[in-house]
Motif scaffolding. Structure first.
Motif, short mmCIF file in Angstrom:
data_model
loop_
_atom_site.label_atom_id
_atom_site.label_comp_id
_atom_site.label_asym_id
_atom_site.label_seq_id
_atom_site.Cartn_x
_atom_site.Cartn_y
_atom_site.Cartn_z
N MET A 1 10.80 -2.10 8.17
CA MET A 1 10.91 -1.09 7.11
C MET A 1 10.66 -1.69 5.74
SD MET A 1 14.21 1.09 8.34
CE MET A 1 14.17 2.10 9.81
N ILE A 2 11.25 -2.85 5.47
CA ILE A 2 11.08 -3.41 4.13
C ILE A 2 9.71 -4.07 3.96
CG2 ILE A 2 13.56 -3.72 3.85
CD1 ILE A 2 13.12 -6.72 4.17
N ILE A 3 9.09 -4.51 5.08
CA ILE A 3 7.73 -5.06 4.97
C ILE A 3 6.75 -3.94 4.65
CG2 ILE A 3 5.84 -6.11 6.28
CD1 ILE A 3 7.92 -7.79 7.74
N ILE A 4 6.85 -2.83 5.38
CA ILE A 4 5.94 -1.71 5.14
C ILE A 4 6.26 -1.02 3.81
CG2 ILE A 4 5.28 0.59 5.98
CD1 ILE A 4 5.54 -0.49 8.81
N GLY A 5 7.56 -0.86 3.52
CA GLY A 5 7.95 -0.18 2.29
C GLY A 5 7.70 -1.01 1.05
N GLY A 6 7.96 -2.29 1.13
CA GLY A 6 7.74 -3.16 -0.03
C GLY A 6 8.92 -4.07 -0.27
N LEU A 7 8.67 -5.38 -0.22
CA LEU A 7 9.74 -6.35 -0.49
C LEU A 7 10.07 -6.35 -1.98
CD1 LEU A 7 8.39 -9.24 1.75
CD2 LEU A 7 10.51 -7.99 2.13
N GLY A 8 11.36 -6.44 -2.28
CA GLY A 8 11.78 -6.47 -3.68
C GLY A 8 11.66 -5.15 -4.39
N SER A 9 11.91 -4.05 -3.67
CA SER A 9 11.82 -2.72 -4.28
C SER A 9 12.83 -1.79 -3.62
CB SER A 9 10.39 -2.16 -4.12
OG SER A 9 10.37 -0.78 -4.41
N ILE A 10 13.67 -1.14 -4.43
CA ILE A 10 14.61 -0.17 -3.87
C ILE A 10 13.85 1.05 -3.35
CG2 ILE A 10 16.61 1.28 -4.37
CD1 ILE A 10 17.17 -1.72 -4.42
N ASN B 1 2.79 4.66 18.96
CA ASN B 1 3.71 4.41 17.85
C ASN B 1 3.86 2.91 17.59
OD1 ASN B 1 5.73 4.75 15.91
ND2 ASN B 1 7.34 4.67 17.45
N LEU B 2 4.07 2.14 18.67
CA LEU B 2 4.22 0.69 18.53
C LEU B 2 2.94 0.05 18.00
CD1 LEU B 2 6.15 -0.10 21.84
CD2 LEU B 2 7.09 0.09 19.53
N VAL B 3 1.79 0.53 18.49
CA VAL B 3 0.50 -0.03 18.05
C VAL B 3 0.30 0.22 16.55
CG1 VAL B 3 -2.00 0.21 18.25
CG2 VAL B 3 -0.57 0.15 20.30
N ILE B 4 0.60 1.44 16.10
CA ILE B 4 0.40 1.77 14.68
C ILE B 4 1.32 0.94 13.80
CG2 ILE B 4 0.69 3.61 12.98
CD1 ILE B 4 -0.27 5.59 15.06
N VAL B 5 2.60 0.82 14.19
CA VAL B 5 3.54 0.04 13.38
C VAL B 5 3.10 -1.42 13.32
CG1 VAL B 5 5.90 -0.83 13.27
CG2 VAL B 5 5.49 1.57 13.79
N GLY B 6 2.73 -2.00 14.47
CA GLY B 6 2.28 -3.39 14.48
C GLY B 6 1.04 -3.60 13.65
N LEU B 7 0.08 -2.67 13.77
CA LEU B 7 -1.17 -2.78 13.00
C LEU B 7 -0.90 -2.69 11.50
CD1 LEU B 7 -4.22 -3.05 13.50
CD2 LEU B 7 -4.36 -0.55 13.38
N LEU B 8 -0.03 -1.77 11.12
CA LEU B 8 0.26 -1.60 9.69
C LEU B 8 0.96 -2.82 9.11
CD1 LEU B 8 1.32 2.14 9.43
CD2 LEU B 8 -0.69 1.05 8.44
N VAL C 1 0.55 -5.93 10.04
CA VAL C 1 -0.47 -6.95 9.82
C VAL C 1 -1.31 -6.61 8.58
CG1 VAL C 1 -2.53 -8.02 10.80
CG2 VAL C 1 -0.55 -7.54 12.26
N ILE C 2 -1.71 -5.33 8.47
CA ILE C 2 -2.54 -4.92 7.33
C ILE C 2 -1.80 -5.10 6.01
CG2 ILE C 2 -3.62 -2.92 6.23
CD1 ILE C 2 -4.34 -1.91 9.02
N PHE C 3 -0.52 -4.67 5.97
CA PHE C 3 0.23 -4.79 4.72
C PHE C 3 0.46 -6.25 4.36
CE2 PHE C 3 1.57 -0.27 5.13
CZ PHE C 3 1.27 0.11 3.83
N LEU C 4 0.76 -7.10 5.35
CA LEU C 4 1.01 -8.50 5.04
C LEU C 4 -0.24 -9.18 4.48
CD1 LEU C 4 3.27 -9.64 8.02
CD2 LEU C 4 3.92 -9.35 5.62
N ILE C 5 -1.42 -8.75 4.97
CA ILE C 5 -2.67 -9.37 4.51
C ILE C 5 -3.16 -8.72 3.21
CG2 ILE C 5 -5.10 -9.72 5.07
CD1 ILE C 5 -4.28 -9.91 8.01
N ALA C 6 -3.23 -7.39 3.20
CA ALA C 6 -3.88 -6.68 2.09
C ALA C 6 -2.93 -6.29 0.96
CB ALA C 6 -4.58 -5.44 2.63
N GLU C 7 -1.71 -5.92 1.28
CA GLU C 7 -0.79 -5.44 0.25
C GLU C 7 0.64 -5.86 0.59
OE1 GLU C 7 0.45 -4.96 -2.63
OE2 GLU C 7 -1.37 -3.75 -2.96
#
Length: 358
Positions: A276-285, A321-328, A330-336
């Motif tokens: 949740m915090i990786i997809i939502g954004g680290l360091g952000s309420i 559902n698991l595939v989408i979460v896992g893919l996102l 990876v994408i967020f960690l690399i791109a954003e």
């Protein structure tokens, strides 16, 4: 032009230091709070509360707690599920030992008990960090689940090993048990979510939050300029565990009503909150809320689209559902790396000029 900041000038220090200094942001959050408090309770039913609203509110509190520890202070933790179990079992013991006390007090005390346990398991952070700290918190996760499984005092010597929430009311309105109203449980969780968000927002904007971020960015430099690493790291563990404990207490007492620790608060729970915090954004309420909303809503949306509209098998949709979460992830960690919260900031930058880009 749509997102206007022009004309906002602070003339006093209280105006400059308020939680939302920009008038547009302030009014927007007032509208969201008005809808959440006044409109939603009259429109929801049991399905929407149990499938969307309560998981979202409770997970948002847990995500805020983990975000304070990992996103703001830089201390990696994989023990969120274990700390949620501490909150749940503390609430159970308080509910059965002191039935006349208000549920508000029970949930807050559960958070304080979890904070004390969090400080205890946070002591290794003074000597280790990074991968080694993650492994230490993972050990805490397994130890706590083992302890709640093996020590029968925690579940009042029940033959099944489960803990069941007895019926409790607040101001004459049932909050726990099978006879509760959907709006009552929603409002009870909403109060704690608003409380957690306001407290976390103000903590992260104050001196304590700046100490956490200094430790996160470079602990040696922070110590040189006068930040006490012992105080900063242990307060981060305490505050984080307090919020996670509240979420665990609500998850057990208000949402599920009955819990077997290995199934509900296992390592999977720790990873869900971390995602949740990786997809939502680290360091952000705001990122904590965005990540919790995304993880909670995705299975519901996929079920409606995949199963109800397209007629796909349920197991295929669950795997998707698991595939989408896992893919996102990876994408967020690399791109954003700053997640949905950063995308929201970029959108506001665009809206400042829209529809006149020059």
């Amino acid at each position: 032009m749509l997102y206007r900041e022009a004309g906002d000038f602070s003339t006093t220090y209280p105006q400059d230091s308020q939680t939302f200094p920009i008038r547009f942001d302030r009014y927007r959050y007032y509208v969201v709070l008005f809808i959440a408090i006044v409109v939603v309770p009259f429109m929801i039913n049991d399905y929407w509360v149990n499938s969307l609203f309560m998981p979202f509110l409770i997970y948002a509190i847990a995500a805020i707690g983990l975000n304070i520890l990992t996103g703001y202070c830089g201390q990696v933790s994989l023990g969120t599920g274990g700390f949620m179990a501490v909150g749940a079992y503390a609430c159970y013991k308080l509910m059965t030992g002191f039935p006349e006390v208000s549920m508000f007090i029970h949930v807050l005390l559960s958070g304080l008990i979890t904070a004390a346990v969090g400080v205890l398991f946070g002591l290794p952070s003074l000597r280790i960090k990074g991968f080694y700290l993650a492994v230490a918190t993972l050990a805490a996760q397994f130890f706590l689940v083992w302890m709640f499984n093996r020590v029968s005092w925690f579940y009042n010597y029940s033959a099944s090993g489960q803990i069941n929430a007895p019926e409790r009311d607040t101001f004459g309105i049932l909050i726990t048990g099978p006879s509760t109203e959907a709006w009552a449980t929603y409002m009870f969780c909403l109060i704690f979510t608003i409380f957690s968000a306001v407290v976390a927002r103000n903590l992260t904007r104050g001196s304590l939050g700046r100490q956490w971020m200094a430790i996160r960015d470079m602990d040696i430099a922070a110590e040189i300029i006068g930040v006490n690493p012992l105080k900063a790291k242990l307060t981060a563990f305490a505050v984080s565990s307090f919020f996670v404990g509240i979420s665990g207490a609500l998850f057990f007492a208000v949402y599920l009503g009955a819990v077997e620790v290995g199934e509900v608060f296992g390592i999977t729970k720790s990873f869900i909150v971390l995602f949740m915090i990786i997809i939502g954004g680290l360091g952000s309420i705001f990122g904590s809320f965005a990540g919790a909303a995304f993880i909670v809503m995705l299975p519901v949306v996929l079920k409606i689209v995949g199963v109800d509209w397209l007629g796909w098998p349920t197991d295929i949709v669950a795997h998707l559902n698991l595939v989408i979460v896992g893919l996102l992830i990876v994408i967020f960690l690399i791109a954003e790396p700053h997640g949905l919260a950063q995308l929201w900031r970029v959108a506001k930058e665009k809206l400042r000029l829209w529809p006149f880009p020059h």
